[in-house]
Design an enzyme around this catalytic site. Structure first.
Site, PDB file in Angstrom:
ATOM      1  CG  HIS A 164      -1.012   3.940   4.412  1.00 12.80           C
ATOM      2  ND1 HIS A 164      -1.987   3.429   5.250  1.00 12.80           N
ATOM      3  CD2 HIS A 164      -0.523   2.884   3.713  1.00 12.80           C
ATOM      4  CE1 HIS A 164      -2.085   2.117   5.059  1.00 12.80           C
ATOM      5  NE2 HIS A 164      -1.209   1.758   4.139  1.00 12.80           N
ATOM      6  CB  SER A 200      -0.950   0.011   1.204  1.00  9.44           C
ATOM      7  OG  SER A 200      -0.224  -0.150   2.412  1.00  9.44           O
ATOM      8  CG  ASP A 251       5.790  -9.627   4.646  1.00  6.50           C
ATOM      9  OD1 ASP A 251       5.346  -8.643   4.021  1.00  6.50           O
ATOM     10  OD2 ASP A 251       6.076 -10.707   4.110  1.00  6.50           O
TER      11      ASP A 251
END
Length: 390
Positions: free
Chosen positions: A343, A74, A192
């Site tokens: 983000h 993303s 992850d």
């Protein structure tokens, strides 16, 4: 009735084809006007060195790059980059993604694609507008164009080989792709680290995999598989392996809004799990191991030949922009983060792009990162005209 249906279909296809042709013409003219304008104000000279007759991957100038692409998660798909509220976090603002973003020009939207377009206005693969992480029924689509930014939100390193195969397939649809030099970035590992490296509440619902699948060795294996696919099927390519961002910077954030606190529990549960020893230390260690495996792959030489190479770049591994607080604490600047405090906002994508561009021009071993808002944009010169490889 069947005849009418076929006729309508044919007419629709012809109109679509005409519209596409018109769009292509308009885009080409816009690219030419853009080139004329940027030539005057871009800080770097466009013409500074002739093309090499025996060109290799080590003698590439920015204008020699004809195709740009990206795979990852993303962060590369631009999630939340233009979000004004937490409700817009599902928007993937690919048009301003630091690597492939093609919206506007370099002065309003500094991205690697827009920098290269100053030198080569016919660059292919740039992404435009916005797509959705999840398509919401009845919501009007903005008609974003992914280009060759095939990053997928929520992806892990296990998804890299499949993304690499899709990228190869898309590139090979471009006329004359064999003769174009390509620049491809890989940025993976944040999901992850944040969601799959620990046992957390989401595991109860069967949403997460075995943590062993996300060990440093597994990370290396998945990245290596993707590199091998690109190495075998995409000649004339430079692959940029970007080290993961330090997700533990979340722990430094001060005065996070409630919306951020809730979002971060979902986006990075492994940071906030109550069990386990030292979440921050463990994630820092694992992130560094991921970077070490990537660096070793890039420096191994197994993917090097005259028309292909892999570079490991530290662009995103450094400290992100910070701000001084009254209590002398120096957390990450929240103004540069999306409404979920995770983000990147559009302006941070621009800072990443500037540093990535600079790293491409700096000699290996002397690459630096400078996230100051007024940092310098480096230029190729007659003495050092090429992208810096090995």
């Amino acid at each position: 009735m069947l005849y009418l249906a076929v006729l309508v279909c044919i007419q629709g296809c012809l109109v679509t084809s005409q519209n596409y042709s018109k769009e292509s013409t308009l885009r080409m003219k816009a690219a030419e006007r853009y080139q004329e304008n940027q030539r005057k104000i871009f800080p770097c000279k466009r013409i500074y060195s002739p093309r090499q007759s025996n060109q290799t991957v080590h003698t590439l100038r920015p204008q020699d790059i004809g195709i740009i692409g990206a795979v990852g998660d993303s962060l590369t798909s631009g999630v939340g980059a233009k979000a004004r509220s937490i409700l817009e976090i599902l928007d993937e603002n690919r048009g301003v993604s630091f690597m492939t973003g093609g919206d506007g020009d370099w002065s309003v939207n500094p991205t690697i694609a827009n920098f290269i377009r100053v030198f080569n206005p016919h660059l292919k693969g740039s992404s435009y507008g916005s797509t959705q992480v999840v398509e919401i029924p009845f919501k009007r689509s903005e008609g974003g164009d992914r280009g060759l930014n095939l990053s997928r939100s929520g992806s892990t390193a296990e998804d890299l080989p499949e993304m690499a195969r899709k990228l190869v397939k898309q590139v090979r649809k471009i006329r004359g792709w064999q003769h174009e030099w390509k620049l491809v970035s890989i940025l993976i590992g944040h999901n992850d680290l944040c969601s799959y490296s620990c046992n957390n509440i989401f595991s109860l619902f069967g949403l997460l995999y075995n943590a062993d699948s996300f060990s440093p060795a597994a990370h290396r294996s998945n990245v290596e598989k993707a590199l091998r696919i690109l190495w075998r099927r995409l000649p004339r390519t430079v692959v940029l392996l970007l080290g993961v961002v330090d997700v533990t910077l979340l722990a430094q954030l001060r005065n996070r809004p409630v919306t951020c606190q809730i979002a971060n529990l979902y986006e990075c549960p492994c940071m906030y799990e109550k069990t386990g020893l030292g979440n921050v230390q463990r994630l820092k260690w694992l992130a560094e191991k991921y970077r070490e495996e990537q660096r070793n792959l890039a420096e191994s030489g197994r993917f090097d030949r005259d028309d292909f190479t892999v570079l490991y770049l530290p662009t995103l591994s450094a400290e992100l922009p910070t701000e001084m607080m009254t209590d002398s604490k120096i957390p990450v600047n929240l103004k540069l983060l999306a409404p979920d405090c995770f983000h990147f906002m559009e302006n941070l994508h621009g800072l990443v792009a500037r540093n990535l561009w600079n790293n491409l021009l700096q000699e290996p071993g002397n690459r630096t990162v400078d996230y100051r808002l007024n940092g310098q944009l480096l230029c190729p010169t007659q003495r050092r005209p090429f992208l810096s490889t090995k």
